[in-house]
Design an enzyme around this catalytic site. Structure first.
Site, PDB file in Angstrom:
ATOM      1  N   CYS A 382       0.834  -1.203   0.000  1.00 32.24           N
ATOM      2  CA  CYS A 382       0.000   0.000   0.000  1.00 32.24           C
ATOM      3  C   CYS A 382       0.875   1.263   0.000  1.00 32.24           C
ATOM      4  O   CYS A 382       1.496   1.577  -1.007  1.00 32.24           O
ATOM      5  CB  CYS A 382      -0.973  -0.027   1.182  1.00 32.24           C
ATOM      6  SG  CYS A 382      -2.345   1.146   1.010  1.00 32.24           S
ATOM      7  N   HIS A 509      -3.592  -5.085  -0.208  1.00 29.80           N
ATOM      8  CA  HIS A 509      -3.158  -5.686   1.059  1.00 29.80           C
ATOM      9  C   HIS A 509      -3.265  -7.206   0.963  1.00 29.80           C
ATOM     10  O   HIS A 509      -4.265  -7.796   1.390  1.00 29.80           O
ATOM     11  CB  HIS A 509      -4.019  -5.168   2.215  1.00 29.80           C
ATOM     12  CG  HIS A 509      -3.763  -3.742   2.565  1.00 29.80           C
ATOM     13  ND1 HIS A 509      -2.834  -3.360   3.515  1.00 29.80           N
ATOM     14  CD2 HIS A 509      -4.297  -2.594   2.077  1.00 29.80           C
ATOM     15  CE1 HIS A 509      -2.814  -2.037   3.603  1.00 29.80           C
ATOM     16  NE2 HIS A 509      -3.692  -1.548   2.742  1.00 29.80           N
ATOM     17  N   GLU A 511      -1.986  -9.488   2.668  1.00 29.02           N
ATOM     18  CA  GLU A 511      -2.025 -10.185   3.960  1.00 29.02           C
ATOM     19  C   GLU A 511      -3.444 -10.495   4.425  1.00 29.02           C
ATOM     20  O   GLU A 511      -3.663 -11.427   5.209  1.00 29.02           O
ATOM     21  CB  GLU A 511      -1.308  -9.359   5.041  1.00 29.02           C
ATOM     22  CG  GLU A 511      -1.927  -8.019   5.364  1.00 29.02           C
ATOM     23  CD  GLU A 511      -1.473  -6.881   4.460  1.00 29.02           C
ATOM     24  OE1 GLU A 511      -1.837  -5.731   4.744  1.00 29.02           O
ATOM     25  OE2 GLU A 511      -0.752  -7.155   3.476  1.00 29.02           O
TER      26      GLU A 511
END
Length: 535
Positions: A382, A509, A511
């Site tokens: 990001c 993102h 994750e």
């Protein structure tokens, strides 16, 4: 089959791991062949945590449909391996704002709008909506905070009413309470747990199960004492002890027959949960043969919960390389060009995660520069991707003072600019580019190889600024690879330098979609290369 409702509350104190208990139970029930969804009630007055400080709230977890939610939803998704939606997180602020909007429109037909029935009815509607939108057999709803808190009273009342509304066989109340361990005296004290359960009864709810949070095991005599005073069956008094790895908890709860007790109470005929694969994963996690040090350069490192999905994704990726990930928490505010080698030089890889605001950005840029110049594996996320572009513009293209328009509106070289549809947006909350969006991958790129040569990947986003395409040609000429873009080629999603071991940054993102048994691919490749780099 009627939908079954499980409510997880906490007493005595907050931060006892109610979310992990809910997530662990969800995994056990899913492995019995039941379709499970999970929901979090947060009694605070914010609409959502999107504008809250990470120091106050920790990470903001984003769902596929773009809801900014509590970090516990990340635990739910990782443990149960499900994708939740916007109905999975409900705040007092969200409920009150909807009720006031309805009142202004005259939808209550002149009635006096009150906590009961209007707020409680809407809360019950939110519970049912979360179940119906996912077609779940079972919905587990966790109530944040502690029973007895002033702000949570309408939530507890709504839970009480659900039993009469859907039937006692379709509702189960699980109360999580602490057992105090007096180390100096070597004693365990149960009074807090007893009083916390009594408080729940005062609000009209009799717990069907107690989960005791304790540092040390509880004796059978103590369990029976708690069961008697709290009016709970002894076998329904479950211990949740401190563990080395969170993923041990579902196995510990199963060993105490928790999921069978739940099924018996709810009149569910479901086969025993097959936890063979999960157990094998836990055994693997506890016996990793390698170790790799990763420097996480962030601005909120004093509170690791601000990066909980990042750290979990790093761990998951480590499992696939048989490596324990040792995270070196580096405060970006402390990093300069002069000391960066001292702070991150012993790391086998560097990760620069997301964030907002100017503080710490120059330190992140210094870390990115160090990774590029010294060929240290680097993953930017990001804001980390945006600053990767800024660093390249300044130090490779020679664009002195290049920056993001967000951080320096006066810069001559705004290599990161505000998205066109964000220009006139005034509200901060809920207005970012949020949720699942596709990225088209470039042939021959590191990113495409990491994603097993997929043409397109779908990942979750949370940003307002993007790479400025006016600079794209200059970057490409200098070897900067745009390896992932939106299908219309307008938005840059992934960038990389192909002449490095691993130098990749993404706008999304990744994750948020990592699982312990299914690590996210970009993280997996980053850790794989970092492990190689540490040899």
């Amino acid at each position: 089959m009627s939908t079954k409702y499980i409510f997880v509350t906490g007493g005595g104190t907050s931060s006892m791991g109610k979310g992990i208990v809910a997530a662990s139970l969800g995994r056990l029930l899913k492995n019995r062949g039941l379709k499970v969804t999970v929901q979090k009630f947060d009694p605070y007055l914010n609409i959502d945590p999107g504008t809250m400080s990470p120091y106050q709230h920790g990470e903001v977890f984003v769902t596929d449909d773009g809801a900014e939610t509590d970090l516990d939803l990340g635990h739910y998704e990782r443990f149960i391996d499900i994708n939740l939606n916007k109905y999975s997180n409900v705040t007092s602020g969200k409920v009150y704002s909807e009720i006031l909007r309805k009142e202004r429109k005259g939808e209550y037909l002149g009635a006096t709008v009150q906590m009961v029935p209007h707020v409680t009815n809407m809360l019950k509607e939110k519970i049912k909506r979360a179940a119906t939108t996912t077609d779940a057999d079972i919905i587990i709803t966790e109530v944040g905070g502690t029973v007895g808190d002033m702000e949570s009273l309408p939530f507890i009342e709504a839970l009480r009413q659900m039993k009469a509304e859907v039937g006692a066989d379709n509702v189960m109340y699980i109360h999580t309470v602490p057992i105090l361990h007096l180390r100096a005296a070597g004693e365990l004290k149960t009074k807090i747990a007893q009083n916390a359960t009594k408080t729940l009864r005062e609000y009209g709810i009799q717990a069907n199960m107690l989960v005791l949070r304790s540092e040390v095991p509880i004796t059978t005599e103590m369990r029976d004492k708690i069961a008697m005073f709290c009016d709970v069956a002894p076998e329904a008094v479950i211990q949740s002890l401190d563990v080395e790895h969170l993923y041990q908890i579902p196995l510990n709860l199963q060993a105490q027959n928790m999921d069978q007790i739940v099924c018996d109470h709810l009149k569910l005929d479901a086969p025993k949960a097959d936890m063979t694969e999960w157990s094998a994963m836990v055994d693997h996690v506890m016996n990793l043969k390698k170790k790799v040090k990763i420097a996480l350069v962030g601005k909120y490192v004093e509170l690791p919960d601000a990066y909980i999905s990042v750290t979990e994704a790093l761990k998951h990726a480590g499992y696939s390389s048989d490596a324990e990930v040792d995270i070196n928490w580096v405060n970006a505010n402390d990093v300069t060009d002069e000391n960066v080698a001292e702070l991150v030089g012993d790391a086998a890889g560097i990760i620069v995660p997301g964030g907002f605001g100017h503080r710490g950005t120059e330190g992140k840029i210094a870390a990115i520069k160090y990774a590029r110049e010294n060929d240290v594996p680097m993953l930017g996320i990001c804001l980390g991707m945006q600053l990767t572009a800024v660093e390249f513009a300044r130090n490779v293209l020679g664009l002195e003072g290049a920056h993001s328009f967000e951080l320096d509106p006066e810069t001559k070289y705004p290599v990161i600019d505000i998205m066109r549809d964000q220009v006139d947006v005034e509200d901060m909350g809920g207005t970012l580019r949020l949720g699942l969006y596709p990225a088209k991958l470039k042939n021959g790129s590191r990113a495409k190889a990491a994603y097993n040569d997929a043409e397109v990947v779908q990942r979750r986003h949370r940003h307002r600024y993007e790479f400025n395409n006016k600079f794209r040609e200059d970057f490409e000429k200098a070897g900067f690879v745009f390896s992932g873009v939106s299908p219309d080629n307008r938005l840059v999603e992934i960038v990389e330098l192909s002449d490095k071991k691993f130098f990749v940054a993404c706008q999304y993102h990744p994750e948020l979609q990592s699982r312990p048994n299914r690590p996210e691919e970009l993280y997996t490749e980053f850790i794989r290369v970092a492990v190689e780099n540490s040899k």
